[in-house]
Design an enzyme around this catalytic site. Structure first.
Site, mmCIF file in Angstrom:
data_model
loop_
_atom_site.group_PDB
_atom_site.id
_atom_site.type_symbol
_atom_site.label_atom_id
_atom_site.label_comp_id
_atom_site.label_asym_id
_atom_site.label_seq_id
_atom_site.Cartn_x
_atom_site.Cartn_y
_atom_site.Cartn_z
ATOM 1 N N HIS A 11 0.650 -1.331 0.250
ATOM 2 C CA HIS A 11 0.483 -0.180 -0.226
ATOM 3 C C HIS A 11 0.700 1.323 -0.076
ATOM 4 O O HIS A 11 0.328 2.290 -0.674
ATOM 5 C CB HIS A 11 -0.591 -0.115 1.335
ATOM 6 C CG HIS A 11 0.036 0.473 2.438
ATOM 7 N ND1 HIS A 11 0.697 -0.584 3.664
ATOM 8 C CD2 HIS A 11 -0.160 1.664 2.974
ATOM 9 C CE1 HIS A 11 0.883 0.198 4.397
ATOM 10 N NE2 HIS A 11 0.242 1.231 4.152
ATOM 11 N N LYS A 16 9.402 -3.041 3.560
ATOM 12 C CA LYS A 16 10.779 -2.746 4.463
ATOM 13 C C LYS A 16 10.482 -3.776 5.753
ATOM 14 O O LYS A 16 9.802 -3.910 6.527
ATOM 15 C CB LYS A 16 10.419 -1.835 5.036
ATOM 16 C CG LYS A 16 11.736 -0.974 6.053
ATOM 17 C CD LYS A 16 12.491 0.369 4.622
ATOM 18 C CE LYS A 16 14.535 -0.316 5.919
ATOM 19 N NZ LYS A 16 14.399 -1.756 5.888
ATOM 20 N N LYS A 18 3.691 -2.170 11.958
ATOM 21 C CA LYS A 18 4.522 -1.164 12.599
ATOM 22 C C LYS A 18 4.936 0.475 11.918
ATOM 23 O O LYS A 18 4.824 1.423 12.505
ATOM 24 C CB LYS A 18 5.801 -2.020 12.727
ATOM 25 C CG LYS A 18 6.446 -1.470 13.838
ATOM 26 C CD LYS A 18 8.171 -2.150 14.307
ATOM 27 C CE LYS A 18 7.554 -3.901 13.803
ATOM 28 N NZ LYS A 18 8.798 -4.580 14.539
ATOM 29 N N LYS A 62 9.707 -9.327 5.556
ATOM 30 C CA LYS A 62 10.957 -9.515 6.466
ATOM 31 C C LYS A 62 11.048 -10.578 5.304
ATOM 32 O O LYS A 62 10.552 -10.722 4.269
ATOM 33 C CB LYS A 62 10.041 -10.241 7.473
ATOM 34 C CG LYS A 62 10.452 -9.834 8.477
ATOM 35 C CD LYS A 62 10.576 -8.947 9.610
ATOM 36 C CE LYS A 62 11.751 -9.589 10.350
ATOM 37 N NZ LYS A 62 11.666 -7.756 11.429
ATOM 38 N N SER A 111 16.090 3.342 9.935
ATOM 39 C CA SER A 111 15.763 2.990 8.671
ATOM 40 C C SER A 111 15.942 3.945 7.693
ATOM 41 O O SER A 111 16.127 4.030 6.943
ATOM 42 C CB SER A 111 14.824 1.456 8.727
ATOM 43 O OG SER A 111 15.888 0.508 9.238
HETATM 44 P P1 NAD Z 1 20.113 -11.226 18.216
HETATM 45 O O1 NAD Z 1 20.258 -11.366 17.068
HETATM 46 O O2 NAD Z 1 21.273 -9.633 17.981
HETATM 47 O O3 NAD Z 1 19.843 -10.898 19.727
HETATM 48 C C1 NAD Z 1 19.415 -12.105 20.106
HETATM 49 C C2 NAD Z 1 20.040 -12.659 21.652
HETATM 50 O O4 NAD Z 1 18.794 -12.688 22.240
HETATM 51 C C3 NAD Z 1 20.683 -13.324 21.127
HETATM 52 O O5 NAD Z 1 22.706 -12.302 22.315
HETATM 53 C C4 NAD Z 1 20.482 -14.652 21.467
HETATM 54 O O6 NAD Z 1 21.444 -15.018 22.216
HETATM 55 C C5 NAD Z 1 19.487 -14.687 22.516
HETATM 56 N N1 NAD Z 1 18.714 -15.478 22.563
HETATM 57 C C6 NAD Z 1 18.252 -16.242 22.174
HETATM 58 N N2 NAD Z 1 17.535 -17.540 22.525
HETATM 59 C C7 NAD Z 1 16.783 -16.801 23.997
HETATM 60 C C8 NAD Z 1 16.411 -16.937 24.538
HETATM 61 N N3 NAD Z 1 15.723 -17.899 25.457
HETATM 62 N N4 NAD Z 1 17.105 -17.055 26.398
HETATM 63 C C9 NAD Z 1 17.410 -14.827 25.952
HETATM 64 N N5 NAD Z 1 18.202 -15.483 25.286
HETATM 65 C C10 NAD Z 1 17.725 -15.728 24.473
HETATM 66 O O7 NAD Z 1 19.091 -9.827 17.637
HETATM 67 P P2 NAD Z 1 18.307 -8.676 17.965
HETATM 68 O O8 NAD Z 1 18.109 -7.932 16.186
HETATM 69 O O9 NAD Z 1 18.649 -8.468 19.179
HETATM 70 O O10 NAD Z 1 16.738 -8.840 17.630
HETATM 71 C C11 NAD Z 1 15.698 -9.454 19.376
HETATM 72 C C12 NAD Z 1 14.770 -9.596 18.816
HETATM 73 O O11 NAD Z 1 13.699 -8.437 18.799
HETATM 74 C C13 NAD Z 1 13.734 -9.851 17.899
HETATM 75 O O12 NAD Z 1 12.686 -10.259 18.199
HETATM 76 C C14 NAD Z 1 14.025 -9.075 16.490
HETATM 77 O O13 NAD Z 1 12.842 -9.286 15.501
HETATM 78 C C15 NAD Z 1 13.280 -8.090 16.801
HETATM 79 N N6 NAD Z 1 13.660 -6.760 16.405
HETATM 80 C C16 NAD Z 1 15.061 -6.352 16.091
HETATM 81 C C17 NAD Z 1 15.519 -5.047 15.539
HETATM 82 C C18 NAD Z 1 16.892 -5.167 15.223
HETATM 83 O O14 NAD Z 1 16.744 -3.811 14.578
HETATM 84 N N7 NAD Z 1 17.873 -5.222 15.107
HETATM 85 C C19 NAD Z 1 14.012 -4.364 14.472
HETATM 86 C C20 NAD Z 1 12.609 -5.015 16.109
HETATM 87 C C21 NAD Z 1 12.779 -5.855 16.211
#
Ligand code: NAD
Length: 472
Positions: A66, A71, A95, A107, A363
């Site tokens: 839309h 993204k 979002k 995604k 972003s």
């Molecule tokens: P990342 O890979 O940098 O970090 C995730 C961390 O969680 C890792 O260190 C991993 O070891 C740890 N982990 C995994 N399973 C676990 C558990 N059961 N208990 C505790 N720790 C655990 O990932 P991220 O980019 O920080 O993303 C984390 C979440 O945030 C995801 O759901 C992602 O979709 C969401 N998110 C990320 C962004 C971004 O900009 N990176 C933006 C919006 C949403």
């Protein structure tokens, strides 16, 4: 945990339907908003370092066009599947709408555990994935723009922009094909910590609302609040750090190998370095160890911040959650069953699709920077500093008083790129919080903040469809 046969996409649809009842849009429009427009599932071979061949499974989903480009981040995780990528792409649409970022949702996901591959293998996977996206027109500054997510970061984004640019020689906007790049490759300052900072700004705004805090029996403000964070990756680390800097107490942290707790507070950087040096979060001085990372979710605290993966709080453990507020830094950490239980228990859930929108907001700033080919602040920084110097000089002359050096420095300072990015993000998160809260306040039948956020998102996307008149 009963997560095995769980459909994340169905959970998103369920939350959508719950909110759709509070809108005036006809069924057809709602169905179109909900549907994933395009799903690209691919397989390609990887020659591993030991010479063996492995087939890699990967996805890119464009949930909505839309607004374009689409993204959304790219995830590297062993659990990646089509249902999950569809759910995450849908959340991106909602979002972006909530924070007024003019993109459709998308995604990507690659089904690998990145810890089990060498850097060279990861580079080959990322570059091949990018080439597959190019083949099908699933990447480009005007069509679909990926970003980092779980298991990916600046390094992977640098490989993507390099592959894309190499295959589009002369395309002047090619840097805008992906965001979350290193600053040297066209990234924007402040993107790395953006999601965590957005989580902080969002929760801070909620904590500043007297009526909400009264409801959960807490004082207003962030200072002194007891925080537990699950996941010390990009989002979790920065979120914890911003809370600590604002005077909150980090009383629990969890990584996949276990959890630690201390009511005296844990220093985020010390824990981070301890894990880097020892390979585990456990055995941190002065802290109590918990063998299971899930134990963190049931710790005594004011604000619980799941920042790892989805479905970690479900119908089984929701009754044991002790936090008064849950801030969904991760995408989809609660199942709909958990939502119902927590709402009944009076726990405020600050929903993912708005709370972790800091990443996509910044972003957007990065993409704009790439298209305009100029760094934020470059044109006006010096002009503003000169102007401020003049104004302050006049004030000092007229009053006969001198401004103290520290204040002077602050007043004279012209905005750098990072100042503008932080300020744009703060404004975005504060505005979005109020929009959602007003929706909730104005309709007492809306059961929770997530539903209110969905209502806001649905209305914004539906208006675009209605105004475009795109139903042939
Ligand atoms: P990342 O890979 O940098 O970090 C995730 C961390 O969680 C890792 O260190 C991993 O070891 C740890 N982990 C995994 N399973 C676990 C558990 N059961 N208990 C505790 N720790 C655990 O990932 P991220 O980019 O920080 O993303 C984390 C979440 O945030 C995801 O759901 C992602 O979709 C969401 N998110 C990320 C962004 C971004 O900009 N990176 C933006 C919006 C949403």
């Amino acid at each position: 945990m009963s997560v095995k046969n769980y459909s994340f996409f169905s959970a998103v649809e369920k939350s959508f339907d719950k909110a759709a009842k509070f809108t005036k849009w006809e069924r057809g429009i709602l169905e179109q908003i909900k549907a994933c427009n395009a799903v690209y599932q691919m397989r390609f071979p990887l020659k591993r370092d030991d010479g063996s061949i492995e087939v890699i499974e990967a996805y890119r989903v464009q949930h909505s066009q839309h607004k374009t480009p689409c993204k959304g981040g790219i995830r590297f995780a062993a659990e990646v599947n089509q249902d999950e990528v569809m759910a995450l792409a849908s959340l991106m649409t909602y979002k972006c709408a909530i924070v007024n970022v003019p993109f459709g949702g998308g995604k990507g996901g690659i089904k690998i555990n990145p810890r089990k591959y060498s850097a060279y293998e990861l580079e080959k996977i990322t570059r091949r994935y990018t080439a597959e996206l190019i083949k099908k027109n699933f990447i480009g500054p005007g069509t679909d723009v990926p970003a980092p997510d779980y298991g990916t970061g600046e390094r992977e984004m640098a490989w993507i922009v390099d592959t894309y640019s190499a295959m589009h020689p002369g395309e002047i906007d090619s840097a805008g094909c992906v965001t979350g790049k290193p600053v040297s490759q066209g990234g924007v300052r402040g993107r790395r910590e953006a999601t965590g900072l957005g989580v902080f700004f969002g929760l801070r705004e909620v904590c500043n609302m007297p009526e909400i805090m009264k409801k959960v029996g807490l004082t207003t403000g962030v200072e002194g609040k007891r925080i537990v964070v699950q996941g010390l990756g990009n989002v979790g680390y920065h979120t914890a750090k911003f809370f600590q800097d604002a005077g909150a107490k980090i009383v629990g942290l969890a990584e996949y190998e276990g959890a630690i707790a201390s009511q005296d507070g844990l220093d985020v950087d010390e824990v981070f370095n301890h894990r880097k040096n020892t390979g585990s979060i456990l055995n941190f001085k002065g802290a109590t160890d918990f063998k299971y990372n899930m134990d963190a979710l049931e710790m005594e605290c004011d604000i619980l911040i799941p920042a790892a993966l989805e479905n970690v709080i479900d119908g089984d453990n929701a009754p044991q959650v002790k936090a008064k507020i849950i801030g969904e830094a991760a995408n989809g950490p609660l199942t709909p069953e958990a939502d119902e239980i927590l709402a009944k228990r009076g726990i405020i859930v600050v929903p993912d699709m708005y709370l972790n929108a800091g990443g996509v907001t910044v972003s957007y700033f990065e993409w704009l920077k790439n298209l305009s080919h100029v760094r934020y602040g470059r044109m006006e920084k010096r002009f503003n500093e000169n102007l401020n110097t003049q104004i302050l000089g006049q004030i000092e002359t007229l009053t006969g008083k001198k401004v103290a050096d520290r204040e002077k420095e602050y007043i004279l300072h012209g905005a750098d790129e990072v100042d503008l990015v932080y300020s744009g993000l703060e404004e975005t998160m504060i505005t979005a919080t109020h929009e959602i809260m007003n929706e909730w306040k104005n309709n007492p039948d809306i059961p929770d903040m997530r539903t209110a956020a969905y209502v806001v998102a649905i209305n914004k996307v539906a208006i675009t469809y209605a105004e475009l008149g795109i139903f042939p």
